[in-house]
Design a protein around this motif. Structure first.
Motif, PDB file in Angstrom:
ATOM      1  N   ASP A   1       0.745  -1.112  -0.185  1.00 14.18           N
ATOM      2  CA  ASP A   1       0.153   0.131   0.361  1.00 14.18           C
ATOM      3  C   ASP A   1       1.057   1.156   0.067  1.00 14.18           C
ATOM      4  O   ASP A   1       0.666   2.271  -0.685  1.00 14.18           O
ATOM      5  N   ILE A   2       2.055   1.159   0.919  1.00 13.17           N
ATOM      6  CA  ILE A   2       2.895   2.423   0.849  1.00 13.17           C
ATOM      7  C   ILE A   2       3.468   2.505  -0.770  1.00 13.17           C
ATOM      8  O   ILE A   2       3.652   3.854  -1.107  1.00 13.17           O
ATOM      9  N   MET A   3       3.879   1.412  -1.388  1.00 21.65           N
ATOM     10  CA  MET A   3       4.424   1.550  -2.615  1.00 21.65           C
ATOM     11  C   MET A   3       3.442   2.161  -3.586  1.00 21.65           C
ATOM     12  O   MET A   3       3.766   3.159  -4.280  1.00 21.65           O
ATOM     13  N   LEU A   4       2.150   1.642  -3.767  1.00 23.86           N
ATOM     14  CA  LEU A   4       1.065   2.094  -4.460  1.00 23.86           C
ATOM     15  C   LEU A   4       0.937   3.567  -4.126  1.00 23.86           C
ATOM     16  O   LEU A   4       0.401   4.485  -4.941  1.00 23.86           O
ATOM     17  N   TRP A   5       0.834   4.037  -2.810  1.00 25.67           N
ATOM     18  CA  TRP A   5       0.657   5.718  -2.647  1.00 25.67           C
ATOM     19  C   TRP A   5       1.827   6.468  -3.300  1.00 25.67           C
ATOM     20  O   TRP A   5       1.302   7.440  -3.689  1.00 25.67           O
ATOM     21  N   ALA A   6       3.025   5.722  -3.218  1.00 23.59           N
ATOM     22  CA  ALA A   6       4.187   6.861  -3.330  1.00 23.59           C
ATOM     23  C   ALA A   6       3.861   6.793  -5.174  1.00 23.59           C
ATOM     24  O   ALA A   6       4.261   7.749  -5.451  1.00 23.59           O
ATOM     25  N   LEU A   7       3.644   5.812  -5.774  1.00 32.45           N
ATOM     26  CA  LEU A   7       3.409   5.756  -7.246  1.00 32.45           C
ATOM     27  C   LEU A   7       2.473   6.475  -7.685  1.00 32.45           C
ATOM     28  O   LEU A   7       2.426   7.345  -8.647  1.00 32.45           O
TER      29      LEU A   7
END
Length: 209
Positions: free
Chosen positions: A71-77
């Motif tokens: 979820d952190i990765m998707l938020w950053a992207l």
């Protein structure tokens, strides 16, 4: 509540979940306060925002907490994805997410049993390694004709999965690099030598509560 204007990341350097969060956050250029912790001595400040007590934990300036690495990765992207790690095509996105889920749900438990085989004496270490090899073989097949798991270019799949393949390889490096999985070996080597990986593996002083 995070009262600063900067996102706070609770992290542990060698945790593969934390690694992949740092990869995406660094790639996206997110300004962070990095709080390096010890998993055996979790700070109360982290536990108060994420009681489950695992890293990574991202606390956004407005107080929102994201405590799942993907979820952190998707938020950053969603904030910034300059090289299109996450393609616009919905089918391509679904394929990427499916492979990451397979890594997380099927491969990671096998990796843990292989790495900590002494905690699972019902089978020898080689049994768990053979189970984990199924996923390695799947990736190697994908990498037989391309440089990345989805295509010749890096995607979210590569960055979300590589930290766990690194962990698998490091259990017995001599064995891993003597296997016929040349595609995975070269792919992992490129990842470990990349500027982004070297940047996110820089050491931080332990954060004091």
């Amino acid at each position: 509540m995070n009262h600063s204007n900067t996102a706070i990341l609770y992290s542990f350097r060698r945790c593969p979940y934390a690694m992949r969060a740092r990869l995406a956050l660094t790639y996206a250029g997110i300004t962070l306060e990095h709080r390096e912790i010890l998993l055996k001595n979790k700070p109360q400040a982290m536990l108060s925002v994420s009681p489950k007590g695992t890293v990574p934990v991202l606390v956004l300036p407005e107080g929102r907490v994201i405590d799942e690495s993907l979820d952190i990765m998707l938020w950053a992207l969603a904030v910034n994805d300059p090289e299109n790690w996450l393609p616009e095509n919905p089918d391509d996105r679904a394929e990427i997410v499916a492979l990451i889920r397979k890594s997380d749900v099927e491969f990671k438990p096998r990796l843990d049993r292989y790495k900590y085989a002494d905690r699972h004496p019902e089978h020898p270490m080689e049994f768990y390694r053979t189970q984990g090899e199924e996923f390695i073989a799947l990736l190697d097949n994908k990498l037989s004709s391309q440089n990345g798991l989805m295509s010749d270019k890096v995607t979210l799949a590569d960055m979300a999965i590589a930290p766990f393949i690194r962990q698998f390889a490091h259990v017995d490096r001599n064995w891993f690099f003597s296997t016929p999985y040349r595609g995975v070996q070269q792919w992992l080597k490129r990842f470990l030598e990349s500027g982004l990986f070297l940047q996110i593996m820089g050491k931080h002083p332990l954060w004091e509560n």
